[in-house]
Design a protein around this motif. Sequence first.
Motif, PDB file in Angstrom:
ATOM      1  N   UNK A  67       0.760  -1.261   0.000  1.00 34.78           N
ATOM      2  CA  UNK A  67       0.000   0.000   0.000  1.00 34.78           C
ATOM      3  C   UNK A  67       0.795   1.318   0.000  1.00 34.78           C
ATOM      4  N   UNK A  68       1.925   1.539   0.585  1.00 35.50           N
ATOM      5  CA  UNK A  68       2.719   0.730   1.498  1.00 35.50           C
ATOM      6  C   UNK A  68       2.460   1.095   2.969  1.00 35.50           C
ATOM      7  N   UNK A  69       2.436   0.079   3.806  1.00 32.25           N
ATOM      8  CA  UNK A  69       2.158   0.255   5.243  1.00 32.25           C
ATOM      9  C   UNK A  69       3.076  -0.628   6.094  1.00 32.25           C
ATOM     10  N   UNK A  70       4.219  -0.995   5.557  1.00 33.91           N
ATOM     11  CA  UNK A  70       5.143  -1.890   6.262  1.00 33.91           C
ATOM     12  C   UNK A  70       5.149  -3.267   5.616  1.00 33.91           C
ATOM     13  N   UNK A  71       6.235  -3.978   5.792  1.00 38.83           N
ATOM     14  CA  UNK A  71       6.368  -5.327   5.234  1.00 38.83           C
ATOM     15  C   UNK A  71       5.360  -6.273   5.890  1.00 38.83           C
ATOM     16  N   UNK A  72       5.046  -7.358   5.186  1.00 39.46           N
ATOM     17  CA  UNK A  72       4.166  -8.381   5.743  1.00 39.46           C
ATOM     18  C   UNK A  72       4.900  -9.713   5.773  1.00 39.46           C
ATOM     19  N   UNK A  73       4.434 -10.613   6.638  1.00 41.66           N
ATOM     20  CA  UNK A  73       5.086 -11.915   6.771  1.00 41.66           C
ATOM     21  C   UNK A  73       4.052 -12.998   7.021  1.00 41.66           C
ATOM     22  N   UNK A  74       4.421 -14.218   6.688  1.00 40.98           N
ATOM     23  CA  UNK A  74       3.509 -15.339   6.928  1.00 40.98           C
ATOM     24  C   UNK A  74       3.378 -15.595   8.425  1.00 40.98           C
ATOM     25  N   UNK A  75       2.176 -15.972   8.835  1.00 41.65           N
ATOM     26  CA  UNK A  75       1.979 -16.344  10.237  1.00 41.65           C
ATOM     27  C   UNK A  75       2.682 -17.664  10.547  1.00 41.65           C
ATOM     28  N   UNK A  76       2.698 -18.553   9.560  1.00 42.63           N
ATOM     29  CA  UNK A  76       3.359 -19.843   9.720  1.00 42.63           C
ATOM     30  C   UNK A  76       4.849 -19.705   9.416  1.00 42.63           C
ATOM     31  N   UNK A  77       5.652 -20.527  10.056  1.00 39.58           N
ATOM     32  CA  UNK A  77       7.101 -20.489   9.873  1.00 39.58           C
ATOM     33  C   UNK A  77       7.554 -21.709   9.077  1.00 39.58           C
ATOM     34  N   UNK A  78       8.570 -21.489   8.241  1.00 43.02           N
ATOM     35  CA  UNK A  78       9.000 -22.520   7.304  1.00 43.02           C
ATOM     36  C   UNK A  78      10.522 -22.656   7.283  1.00 43.02           C
ATOM     37  N   UNK A  79      10.969 -23.830   6.777  1.00 39.86           N
ATOM     38  CA  UNK A  79      12.387 -24.067   6.525  1.00 39.86           C
ATOM     39  C   UNK A  79      12.569 -24.353   5.045  1.00 39.86           C
ATOM     40  N   UNK A  80      13.074 -25.556   4.728  1.00 39.18           N
ATOM     41  CA  UNK A  80      13.224 -25.948   3.330  1.00 39.18           C
ATOM     42  C   UNK A  80      11.866 -25.890   2.631  1.00 39.18           C
ATOM     43  N   UNK A  81      11.869 -25.389   1.393  1.00 42.63           N
ATOM     44  CA  UNK A  81      10.590 -25.310   0.689  1.00 42.63           C
ATOM     45  C   UNK A  81      10.769 -25.057  -0.800  1.00 42.63           C
ATOM     46  N   UNK A  82       9.703 -25.316  -1.519  1.00 45.38           N
ATOM     47  CA  UNK A  82       9.511 -24.843  -2.888  1.00 45.38           C
ATOM     48  C   UNK A  82       8.462 -23.744  -2.810  1.00 45.38           C
ATOM     49  N   UNK A  83       8.811 -22.562  -3.288  1.00 52.45           N
ATOM     50  CA  UNK A  83       7.964 -21.385  -3.113  1.00 52.45           C
ATOM     51  C   UNK A  83       7.628 -20.796  -4.481  1.00 52.45           C
ATOM     52  N   UNK A  84       6.334 -20.566  -4.695  1.00 47.19           N
ATOM     53  CA  UNK A  84       5.866 -19.979  -5.956  1.00 47.19           C
ATOM     54  C   UNK A  84       5.169 -18.655  -5.667  1.00 47.19           C
ATOM     55  N   UNK A  85       5.498 -17.647  -6.472  1.00 47.12           N
ATOM     56  CA  UNK A  85       4.839 -16.349  -6.327  1.00 47.12           C
ATOM     57  C   UNK A  85       4.892 -15.632  -7.676  1.00 47.12           C
ATOM     58  N   UNK A  86       3.855 -14.845  -7.949  1.00 48.80           N
ATOM     59  CA  UNK A  86       3.820 -14.036  -9.163  1.00 48.80           C
ATOM     60  C   UNK A  86       3.733 -12.571  -8.762  1.00 48.80           C
ATOM     61  N   UNK A  87       4.420 -11.703  -9.503  1.00 47.53           N
ATOM     62  CA  UNK A  87       4.489 -10.292  -9.119  1.00 47.53           C
ATOM     63  C   UNK A  87       4.425  -9.381 -10.337  1.00 47.53           C
TER      64      UNK A  87
END
Length: 236
Positions: A67-87
């Motif tokens: 928006x910007x109003x500060x960074x956001x983060x997932x509530x869940x915590x992760x380690x090794x992963x395959x991560x997909x995102x579109x921007x």
Amino acid sequence: HDIERPQPDVVTPGMYPCNAPSDAIVLFDGTDASAWTGSVQDNPKKKKYNPEGKMLWKVENGYLECTPTGSIRTKQKFGDCQFHIEWQTANPRQGDSQGAGNSGIFMMGRYETQVLDNYENRTYADGMAGCVYGQQPPMVNACKKPGDWQTYDIIFQAPRFEGDKLVSPAYVSVFLNGILVQHKTEILGPTTHKKLPVYKPHEKDSILLQDHNNNTRFRNIWLRELDLMKDESTPE
């Protein structure tokens, strides 16, 4: 060729390559941003004042917008992963170099793959889209034009610690728009701006999307939890 050898688990692919497979954790489906939380900004004199740390990014038309109003983060915590995102960055472009669509994907809140409009937009090589920020430039510039949706597929291997000792650093492989730009690149430590990184022991942690004062948009965010060292003797 033993027919009794244990079989791999069955995972049903999404209808299209970008769709979440059956074993994925969907972090944003176009409407529901409940997997995310905001950053506490407790100084009322600052533009991003948000004392309760609410997720204040805009959700509309199938995307999540800073928006910007500060960074956001997932509530869940992760380690090794395959991560997909579109921007998607703004069209027409707003700003240049590091001021054009700047954001970042921080695995475990520490290790950044840069988000930036680098279509005919020059910046420092270790700060462009597809880089490990401040450490390793991408193999190639695979950016699409401003306003086009871009795709990241990130394979992240978390660092391992034994007490205060680092026994295996973090590694990352990155595909930008289907093109390999990082191949099991060793991450030297938490990514920073013009500082030498130093590892400090930590557990699994959130994935962070950075607010860098640009209205960058995100959609179709999902993750598959992995264990990329399960056959090695390195401690978990």
